[in-house]
Design a protein around this motif. Structure first.
Motif, PDB file in Angstrom:
ATOM      1  N   HIS A 317       7.539   9.360  -2.930  1.00  0.00           N
ATOM      2  CA  HIS A 317       6.878   8.097  -3.284  1.00  0.00           C
ATOM      3  C   HIS A 317       5.816   7.687  -2.272  1.00  0.00           C
ATOM      4  O   HIS A 317       4.986   6.836  -2.573  1.00  0.00           O
ATOM      5  N   ASP A 320       0.030   9.820  -1.184  1.00  0.00           N
ATOM      6  CA  ASP A 320      -1.093   8.984  -1.585  1.00  0.00           C
ATOM      7  C   ASP A 320      -1.184   8.738  -3.087  1.00  0.00           C
ATOM      8  O   ASP A 320      -1.304   7.609  -3.557  1.00  0.00           O
ATOM      9  N   TYR A 322       1.063   8.974  -5.413  1.00  0.00           N
ATOM     10  CA  TYR A 322       2.156   8.168  -5.967  1.00  0.00           C
ATOM     11  C   TYR A 322       2.035   6.713  -5.537  1.00  0.00           C
ATOM     12  O   TYR A 322       2.307   5.799  -6.302  1.00  0.00           O
ATOM     13  N   ARG A 323       1.621   6.491  -4.302  1.00  0.00           N
ATOM     14  CA  ARG A 323       1.421   5.118  -3.830  1.00  0.00           C
ATOM     15  C   ARG A 323       0.387   4.423  -4.707  1.00  0.00           C
ATOM     16  O   ARG A 323       0.560   3.280  -5.111  1.00  0.00           O
ATOM     17  N   LYS A 324      -0.715   5.139  -4.986  1.00  0.00           N
ATOM     18  CA  LYS A 324      -1.803   4.525  -5.746  1.00  0.00           C
ATOM     19  C   LYS A 324      -1.376   4.269  -7.183  1.00  0.00           C
ATOM     20  O   LYS A 324      -1.619   3.210  -7.737  1.00  0.00           O
ATOM     21  N   LYS A 325      -0.746   5.251  -7.788  1.00  0.00           N
ATOM     22  CA  LYS A 325      -0.421   5.157  -9.215  1.00  0.00           C
ATOM     23  C   LYS A 325       0.708   4.162  -9.482  1.00  0.00           C
ATOM     24  O   LYS A 325       0.677   3.445 -10.465  1.00  0.00           O
ATOM     25  N   PHE A 326       1.715   4.142  -8.589  1.00  0.00           N
ATOM     26  CA  PHE A 326       2.904   3.325  -8.883  1.00  0.00           C
ATOM     27  C   PHE A 326       3.142   2.217  -7.870  1.00  0.00           C
ATOM     28  O   PHE A 326       4.173   1.555  -7.904  1.00  0.00           O
ATOM     29  N   LYS A 327       2.194   2.019  -6.957  1.00  0.00           N
ATOM     30  CA  LYS A 327       2.294   0.941  -5.960  1.00  0.00           C
ATOM     31  C   LYS A 327       3.541   1.062  -5.081  1.00  0.00           C
ATOM     32  O   LYS A 327       4.124   0.055  -4.679  1.00  0.00           O
ATOM     33  N   TYR A 328       3.969   2.264  -4.838  1.00  0.00           N
ATOM     34  CA  TYR A 328       5.108   2.447  -3.932  1.00  0.00           C
ATOM     35  C   TYR A 328       4.676   2.134  -2.507  1.00  0.00           C
ATOM     36  O   TYR A 328       3.521   2.338  -2.130  1.00  0.00           O
ATOM     37  N   ARG A 329       5.630   1.651  -1.725  1.00  0.00           N
ATOM     38  CA  ARG A 329       5.344   1.303  -0.336  1.00  0.00           C
ATOM     39  C   ARG A 329       6.450   1.781   0.590  1.00  0.00           C
ATOM     40  O   ARG A 329       7.574   2.030   0.145  1.00  0.00           O
ATOM     41  N   ASP A 332      10.550   1.232   0.309  1.00  0.00           N
ATOM     42  CA  ASP A 332      11.098   1.236  -1.055  1.00  0.00           C
ATOM     43  C   ASP A 332      12.393   2.050  -1.156  1.00  0.00           C
ATOM     44  O   ASP A 332      13.300   1.685  -1.890  1.00  0.00           O
TER      45      ASP A 332
END
Ligand code: PLP
Length: 375
Positions: A317, A320, A322-329, A332
């Protein structure tokens, strides 16, 4: 590098079988891939096996065959090789991550139900590092919510959960044969299933959507070229014959590592095998206990003296994309992230001798101690 992280185990039998293929006229769609499939299915204990060009290709087809599509959600692990999450995206589904168990690094079944909703169609179970996921509770949840189980068994060939082999729990399962896995075909993968329809669909989809009785240029489905070539299949046949031996050797090496590292419980956390499981050791992964020590510094120190290591595995997650597409931080999936930060895979391959294991272990301990003192 004096000690690489992995190394395939190739003997004269592999060379002989591959040469036989090269001296024949069938370099693809010949007799070898069918022989490999039949022997593989027998080894795992499923009715069918469909050989493909990679583990990723196999997982992609397993997702299509399970009917996963645009808008669906698939529950899976953030602590995996990226392919298991990517194949959800290939079919337009969303990978919904569930944090992992801190001992096995597999998805924590207790955290699954909270992630299920109307869109959830399947659980893509990853068996990480050679150890089975906790299949009892996972199967119960799947039954309760009528979810399909697909197994990513790419790292865990011959591993068992309570006496039952991984790859035999789901409606389909996928194994992979990249050269760092327990057995190799160069590139390659295998889908196994007991379901004839899934098997036939996967066989068609890997071959441009053709049915077995179709003409060469006739196509029933939107398919792919995910075929396994005959050289790879020949290699696979030879590797399968020595698979039990190769897994036993891995188990021995890992036990020796653990014996050394057991003496340093304040420095490292060693991998644990859950009672009742057979662990087939894709990698030997230690965790550095002191969170202040920079894992990458330890890796660099080892690299400088000829010992290759790898940061197995980054949490998916946080990539990059996945962070961009699903707003993971960050934060999480804290357990997955903590393991990702502190994990270090050591050299593991057949041919490592007792003195090599002692040398590597001593150096790992020395370097961690040195960094520990500086902090
Ligand atoms: C190796 C691996 C794959 C993919 O296999 P390839 O053959 O490299 O495509 C998928 N999932 C996991 C967990 C793996 O370790």
């Amino acid at each position: 590098m004096k000690y690489p992280i992995a190394r395939p185990y190739i003997t004269s039998k592999e060379k002989k079988l591959v040469l036989e293929v090269l001296n024949s006229d069938s370099l693809s769609i010949g007799p070898k891939y069918q022989e490999f499939e039949a022997k593989f299915a027998k080894k795992i204990g499923t009715k069918y096996a469909c050989a493909v060009s990679s583990g990723t290709a196999g997982l992609h087809l397993a997702m299509i065959a399970a009917g996963i599509k645009e808008g669906d959600e698939v529950i899976t692990s953030p602590f995996s090789f990226i392919a298991s999450a990517n194949v959800c995206l290939y079919v337009g589904a969303k990978p919904v991550f569930v944090d992992i168990d801190p001992i096995t690094y597999n998805m924590d079944p207790k955290k699954i139900e909270a992630k299920i909703n109307k869109k959830t169609k399947a659980i893509l179970v990853v068996h990480i590092f050679g150890q089975s996921s906790d299949m009892g509770p996972i199967m119960k949840i799947a039954q309760k919510y009528k979810l399909k189980i697909i197994e990513d068994a790419c790292e865990s060939i011959l591993a068992t959960h309570k006496g039952k082999k991984v790859g035999t729990f789901g409606e389909s399962a996928v194994f992979a044969f990249y050269p760092n896995k327990q057995m190799t075909t160069g590139e390659g993968g295998m889908i196994v299933t007991n379901n004839k329809k899934i098997y036939e669909l996967c066989c068609s989809l890997r071959n441009q959507g053709r049915s077995p009785n179709m003409q060469w240029l006739d196509h029933k489905y939107l398919g792919y070229n995910y075929r396994m070539d005959e050289m790879s299949a020949a290699l696979g046949i030879a590797q399968l014959e020595k698979l039990d031996f190769m897994v036993e050797q891995r188990q021995k090496i890992c036990l020796s590592y653990s014996k050394y590292f057991n003496k340093h419980p304040n420095l490292v956390q060693i991998p644990e095998t859950i009672k009742g499981n057979i662990h087939t050791w894709f990698v030997y992964v230690l965790r550095i206990k002191n969170a202040k020590i920079k894992r990458d510094d330890i890796m660099k120190g080892l690299y400088n003296i000829g010992i290759a290591t790898k940061p197995y595995l980054p949490s998916i997650h946080l990539f990059d994309f996945y962070r961009k597409k699903f707003k993971y931080r960050l934060g999480d999936f804290p357990i997955s992230e903590a393991v990702s930060r502190s994990a270090i895979a050591l050299p593991l391959y057949i041919g490592l001798k007792a003195q090599d294991i002692k040398y590597i272990s001593d150096k790992v301990v020395d370097i961690i101690k040195k960094h520990d003192k500086r902090i």
